[in-house]
Design a protein around this motif. Structure first.
Motif, PDB file in Angstrom:
ATOM      1  N   GLY A 267      55.285 -38.701  60.986  1.00 54.57           N
ATOM      2  CA  GLY A 267      53.867 -38.387  60.817  1.00 54.57           C
ATOM      3  C   GLY A 267      52.966 -39.551  61.135  1.00 54.57           C
ATOM      4  O   GLY A 267      51.867 -39.372  61.677  1.00 54.57           O
ATOM      5  N   LEU A 268      53.430 -40.775  60.815  1.00 56.43           N
ATOM      6  CA  LEU A 268      52.624 -41.954  61.099  1.00 56.43           C
ATOM      7  C   LEU A 268      52.404 -42.131  62.595  1.00 56.43           C
ATOM      8  O   LEU A 268      51.320 -42.547  63.034  1.00 56.43           O
ATOM      9  N   VAL A 269      53.410 -41.781  63.395  1.00 55.94           N
ATOM     10  CA  VAL A 269      53.268 -41.873  64.855  1.00 55.94           C
ATOM     11  C   VAL A 269      52.116 -41.008  65.325  1.00 55.94           C
ATOM     12  O   VAL A 269      51.240 -41.451  66.092  1.00 55.94           O
ATOM     13  N   TRP A 270      52.069 -39.764  64.854  1.00 52.43           N
ATOM     14  CA  TRP A 270      51.044 -38.848  65.348  1.00 52.43           C
ATOM     15  C   TRP A 270      49.689 -39.083  64.703  1.00 52.43           C
ATOM     16  O   TRP A 270      48.653 -38.773  65.298  1.00 52.43           O
ATOM     17  N   SER A 271      49.660 -39.661  63.502  1.00 54.75           N
ATOM     18  CA  SER A 271      48.382 -40.072  62.928  1.00 54.75           C
ATOM     19  C   SER A 271      47.780 -41.211  63.748  1.00 54.75           C
ATOM     20  O   SER A 271      46.581 -41.216  64.043  1.00 54.75           O
ATOM     21  N   ALA A 272      48.629 -42.183  64.130  1.00 55.21           N
ATOM     22  CA  ALA A 272      48.156 -43.280  64.980  1.00 55.21           C
ATOM     23  C   ALA A 272      47.697 -42.754  66.331  1.00 55.21           C
ATOM     24  O   ALA A 272      46.682 -43.205  66.885  1.00 55.21           O
ATOM     25  N   ALA A 273      48.426 -41.753  66.862  1.00 59.69           N
ATOM     26  CA  ALA A 273      48.044 -41.170  68.153  1.00 59.69           C
ATOM     27  C   ALA A 273      46.704 -40.458  68.058  1.00 59.69           C
ATOM     28  O   ALA A 273      45.863 -40.557  68.967  1.00 59.69           O
ATOM     29  N   ALA A 274      46.480 -39.722  66.963  1.00 62.14           N
ATOM     30  CA  ALA A 274      45.202 -39.018  66.801  1.00 62.14           C
ATOM     31  C   ALA A 274      44.052 -40.001  66.671  1.00 62.14           C
ATOM     32  O   ALA A 274      42.967 -39.793  67.234  1.00 62.14           O
ATOM     33  N   ALA A 275      44.262 -41.096  65.920  1.00 64.98           N
ATOM     34  CA  ALA A 275      43.211 -42.104  65.786  1.00 64.98           C
ATOM     35  C   ALA A 275      42.905 -42.761  67.131  1.00 64.98           C
ATOM     36  O   ALA A 275      41.740 -42.992  67.481  1.00 64.98           O
ATOM     37  N   ALA A 276      43.959 -43.052  67.905  1.00 71.56           N
ATOM     38  CA  ALA A 276      43.752 -43.648  69.228  1.00 71.56           C
ATOM     39  C   ALA A 276      43.020 -42.691  70.156  1.00 71.56           C
ATOM     40  O   ALA A 276      42.176 -43.112  70.966  1.00 71.56           O
ATOM     41  N   THR A 277      43.321 -41.395  70.034  1.00 69.61           N
ATOM     42  CA  THR A 277      42.640 -40.403  70.857  1.00 69.61           C
ATOM     43  C   THR A 277      41.159 -40.332  70.539  1.00 69.61           C
ATOM     44  O   THR A 277      40.310 -40.228  71.435  1.00 69.61           O
ATOM     45  N   LEU A 278      40.826 -40.391  69.256  1.00 71.66           N
ATOM     46  CA  LEU A 278      39.410 -40.385  68.862  1.00 71.66           C
ATOM     47  C   LEU A 278      38.673 -41.569  69.478  1.00 71.66           C
ATOM     48  O   LEU A 278      37.554 -41.422  70.000  1.00 71.66           O
ATOM     49  N   LEU A 279      39.289 -42.741  69.415  1.00 74.94           N
ATOM     50  CA  LEU A 279      38.665 -43.927  70.001  1.00 74.94           C
ATOM     51  C   LEU A 279      38.532 -43.774  71.510  1.00 74.94           C
ATOM     52  O   LEU A 279      37.491 -44.111  72.101  1.00 74.94           O
ATOM     53  N   SER A 280      39.566 -43.243  72.152  1.00 75.53           N
ATOM     54  CA  SER A 280      39.537 -43.052  73.597  1.00 75.53           C
ATOM     55  C   SER A 280      38.427 -42.095  74.022  1.00 75.53           C
ATOM     56  O   SER A 280      37.706 -42.348  74.993  1.00 75.53           O
ATOM     57  N   VAL A 281      38.287 -41.005  73.280  1.00 71.28           N
ATOM     58  CA  VAL A 281      37.262 -40.017  73.610  1.00 71.28           C
ATOM     59  C   VAL A 281      35.871 -40.636  73.506  1.00 71.28           C
ATOM     60  O   VAL A 281      34.999 -40.417  74.359  1.00 71.28           O
ATOM     61  N   ALA A 282      35.658 -41.439  72.461  1.00 73.19           N
ATOM     62  CA  ALA A 282      34.362 -42.104  72.304  1.00 73.19           C
ATOM     63  C   ALA A 282      34.087 -43.064  73.450  1.00 73.19           C
ATOM     64  O   ALA A 282      32.967 -43.124  73.986  1.00 73.19           O
ATOM     65  N   LEU A 283      35.097 -43.829  73.858  1.00 71.98           N
ATOM     66  CA  LEU A 283      34.913 -44.773  74.964  1.00 71.98           C
ATOM     67  C   LEU A 283      34.682 -44.063  76.287  1.00 71.98           C
ATOM     68  O   LEU A 283      33.902 -44.526  77.126  1.00 71.98           O
ATOM     69  N   CYS A 284      35.376 -42.930  76.490  1.00 70.62           N
ATOM     70  CA  CYS A 284      35.237 -42.210  77.753  1.00 70.62           C
ATOM     71  C   CYS A 284      33.830 -41.668  77.964  1.00 70.62           C
ATOM     72  O   CYS A 284      33.372 -41.536  79.099  1.00 70.62           O
ATOM     73  N   ARG A 285      33.148 -41.339  76.874  1.00 67.78           N
ATOM     74  CA  ARG A 285      31.764 -40.868  77.015  1.00 67.78           C
ATOM     75  C   ARG A 285      30.919 -41.881  77.767  1.00 67.78           C
ATOM     76  O   ARG A 285      30.149 -41.532  78.667  1.00 67.78           O
ATOM     77  N   PHE A 286      31.058 -43.156  77.387  1.00 68.66           N
ATOM     78  CA  PHE A 286      30.244 -44.205  78.013  1.00 68.66           C
ATOM     79  C   PHE A 286      30.820 -44.622  79.367  1.00 68.66           C
ATOM     80  O   PHE A 286      30.069 -44.946  80.291  1.00 68.66           O
ATOM     81  N   ALA A 287      32.142 -44.588  79.504  1.00 70.92           N
ATOM     82  CA  ALA A 287      32.744 -44.969  80.776  1.00 70.92           C
ATOM     83  C   ALA A 287      32.367 -43.992  81.881  1.00 70.92           C
ATOM     84  O   ALA A 287      32.076 -44.402  83.019  1.00 70.92           O
ATOM     85  N   ILE A 288      32.344 -42.700  81.559  1.00 71.96           N
ATOM     86  CA  ILE A 288      31.980 -41.708  82.578  1.00 71.96           C
ATOM     87  C   ILE A 288      30.512 -41.856  82.957  1.00 71.96           C
ATOM     88  O   ILE A 288      30.130 -41.645  84.117  1.00 71.96           O
ATOM     89  N   ASP A 289      29.658 -42.224  81.991  1.00 73.46           N
ATOM     90  CA  ASP A 289      28.245 -42.485  82.308  1.00 73.46           C
ATOM     91  C   ASP A 289      28.113 -43.533  83.403  1.00 73.46           C
ATOM     92  O   ASP A 289      27.291 -43.408  84.322  1.00 73.46           O
ATOM     93  N   ARG A 290      28.926 -44.580  83.328  1.00 76.70           N
ATOM     94  CA  ARG A 290      28.788 -45.705  84.247  1.00 76.70           C
ATOM     95  C   ARG A 290      29.617 -45.555  85.522  1.00 76.70           C
ATOM     96  O   ARG A 290      29.199 -45.975  86.592  1.00 76.70           O
ATOM     97  N   LEU A 291      30.804 -44.958  85.379  1.00 78.35           N
ATOM     98  CA  LEU A 291      31.751 -44.954  86.497  1.00 78.35           C
ATOM     99  C   LEU A 291      31.939 -43.587  87.147  1.00 78.35           C
ATOM    100  O   LEU A 291      32.322 -43.524  88.320  1.00 78.35           O
ATOM    101  N   GLY A 292      31.741 -42.523  86.411  1.00 73.86           N
ATOM    102  CA  GLY A 292      31.965 -41.189  86.956  1.00 73.86           C
ATOM    103  C   GLY A 292      33.301 -40.607  86.491  1.00 73.86           C
ATOM    104  O   GLY A 292      34.133 -41.292  85.887  1.00 73.86           O
ATOM    105  N   LEU A 293      33.521 -39.338  86.807  1.00 70.87           N
ATOM    106  CA  LEU A 293      34.712 -38.630  86.339  1.00 70.87           C
ATOM    107  C   LEU A 293      35.990 -39.140  86.994  1.00 70.87           C
ATOM    108  O   LEU A 293      36.998 -39.358  86.316  1.00 70.87           O
ATOM    109  N   TRP A 294      35.982 -39.297  88.325  1.00 72.16           N
ATOM    110  CA  TRP A 294      37.233 -39.625  89.010  1.00 72.16           C
ATOM    111  C   TRP A 294      37.803 -40.979  88.591  1.00 72.16           C
ATOM    112  O   TRP A 294      38.993 -41.070  88.266  1.00 72.16           O
TER     113      TRP A 294
END
Length: 411
Positions: A267-294
């Motif tokens: 369970g700890l593996v997937w809890s860490a994965a879910a937390a990392a995914t949340l952080l990734s999603v937040a970062l991608c919002r700003f990265a796509i603003d600057r760099l684009g989808l591709w």
């Protein structure tokens, strides 16, 4: 002036919160608590591990079977109507289950009731999910160039619910099965009421011929084939999901048998994965603003491939946990790209059926991964994961190579 918030933008943001984000949050929590809580309820009520596994299957088999119906119904009736009816129906089913368990805490009646509840809530949750996704896609289209921000917000809501829902269901079950079902009933009822504030979605004409489930899926498949950018991305992610699914299916064997860790470490593996995914999603919002989808999608694809290749050769538990977290974080970024792309490209009046077909295609590798895990000796799982990771890398490389000059990802 830049930095000033216009009244129109403020009204749009408030409408997005009330009509999209808030209903989706309550619905996602109710769904997560039901999905993870009902198998625990079956184990508590029956004391049978076999029936618990069967209950998990009974939740997911109706969901897969309901995809075609759900997409066609949403296209015909509209997202808000289906969202309301599905959430309300689930609330009624859960309330009935709570009453039965008060009257019959154990025995045959209780066992049959909780098994039926697993199947019923699984199917109804799929209808509410497709409806909520359709409403979210409409909000993305209205957001224009900020569509990826809406999709990142929705994905963040889902990931947060996946973190909180199982824990909440487990804690509620300590108070008693009827109490747990009562709380999920309240959340489902609240989701149904909030769904009434969801903006209406385009519907197919009333005179259009009524299609069955296979017709809805066939229409969705035709739409995917008519959109090369979406088709290539779905194909690449489908191949990628075989490797991801294998890591999920084999996770308990790898963590417990290979690394010698306790069951709670899984369970700890997937809890860490879910937390990392949340952080990734937040970062991608700003990265796509600057760099684009591709560029963002290609970077996430490379990270996912490298992390999966390394996970098959992880020397210890901590390395495995970190690599799985990186893999799922990269998958989260790919999910933002996929959701943004499909909200832009799929015609609104065919979104439900096309979404259903897309999700079905993406889910097909997961049962294959389960069979592959069952047929593979534990000592051979590492090489099999590595082989699937190579396929993942090839699939994602081909997909993003073909998409490099596609205007849909360059917009």
């Amino acid at each position: 002036m830049s930095g000033c918030v216009t009244p129109r933008h403020a009204r749009y943001t408030a409408g997005l919160l009330r009509g999209i984000y808030l209903p989706r949050t309550v619905e996602a929590l109710a769904s997560a608590m039901a999905t993870y809580g009902i198998p625990l309820l079956v184990l508590t009520t029956t004391g049978s591990a076999a029936l618990t596994g069967l209950a998990f299957a009974l939740e997911w088999v109706p969901r897969l079977a309901a995809f075609g119906w759900a997409g066609a119904v949403v296209d015909r009736r509209g997202a808000s109507v289906v969202f309301f009816l599905a959430s309300l129906s689930r609330a009624l089913a859960l309330a009935a289950g709570a009453v039965i368990l008060v009257l019959h805490p154990a025995g045959t009646v209780a066992s049959v009731s909780v098994m039926a509840l697993a199947a019923t809530t699984g199917a109804l949750t799929e209808f509410s999910y497709i409806a909520a996704e359709t409403a979210g896609a409409g909000a993305s289209r209205r957001a224009g160039a900020r569509a990826h921000r809406v999709q990142a917000g929705l994905l963040g809501i889902d990931q947060t619910a996946n973190l909180a829902g199982p824990a909440a269901a487990g804690l509620l079950l300590l108070a008693g099965p009827p109490q747990m079902l009562t709380v999920i009933t309240v959340f489902s009822t609240l989701a149904a009421l909030l769904a009434l504030r969801t903006p209406p979605s385009p519907v197919t004409p009333a005179r259009a011929p009524r299609g069955n489930r296979s017709a809805g899926l066939l229409a969705g498949w035709r739409t995917i084939r008519s959109l090369p950018a979406l088709g290539w991305l779905v194909a690449g992610l489908t191949v990628s999901n075989l490797a991801t699914g294998l890591l999920q299916a084999a996770g308990p064997v790898i963590v417990v048998n290979h690394f010698g860790q306790p069951v709670t470490a899984v369970g700890l593996v997937w809890s860490a994965a879910a937390a990392a995914t949340l952080l990734s999603v937040a970062l991608c919002r700003f990265a796509i603003d600057r760099l684009g989808l591709w560029p963002v999608g290609a970077t996430c694809a490379a990270l996912a491939s490298l992390a999966c290749l390394a996970a098959g050769q992880a020397p210890d538990y901590f390395s495995y946990l970190v690599l799985v977290a990186v893999l799922m974080a990269a998958e989260g970024g790919l999910a933002v790209v996929l959701r943004t792309l499909r909200s832009r490209l799929i015609p609104p009046n065919r979104f439900g059926s096309t979404l259903s077909a897309t999700i079905l295609i993406l889910l097909l590798p997961f049962p294959i991964a389960g069979v592959l895990t069952a047929l593979t000796p534990p000592d051979a799982l590492g090489p099999v994961i590595t082989a699937c990771a190579v396929l993942q890398a090839l699939g994602l490389f081909l997909a993003f190579t073909r998409l490099r000059t596609d205007p849909a990802l360059r917009a």
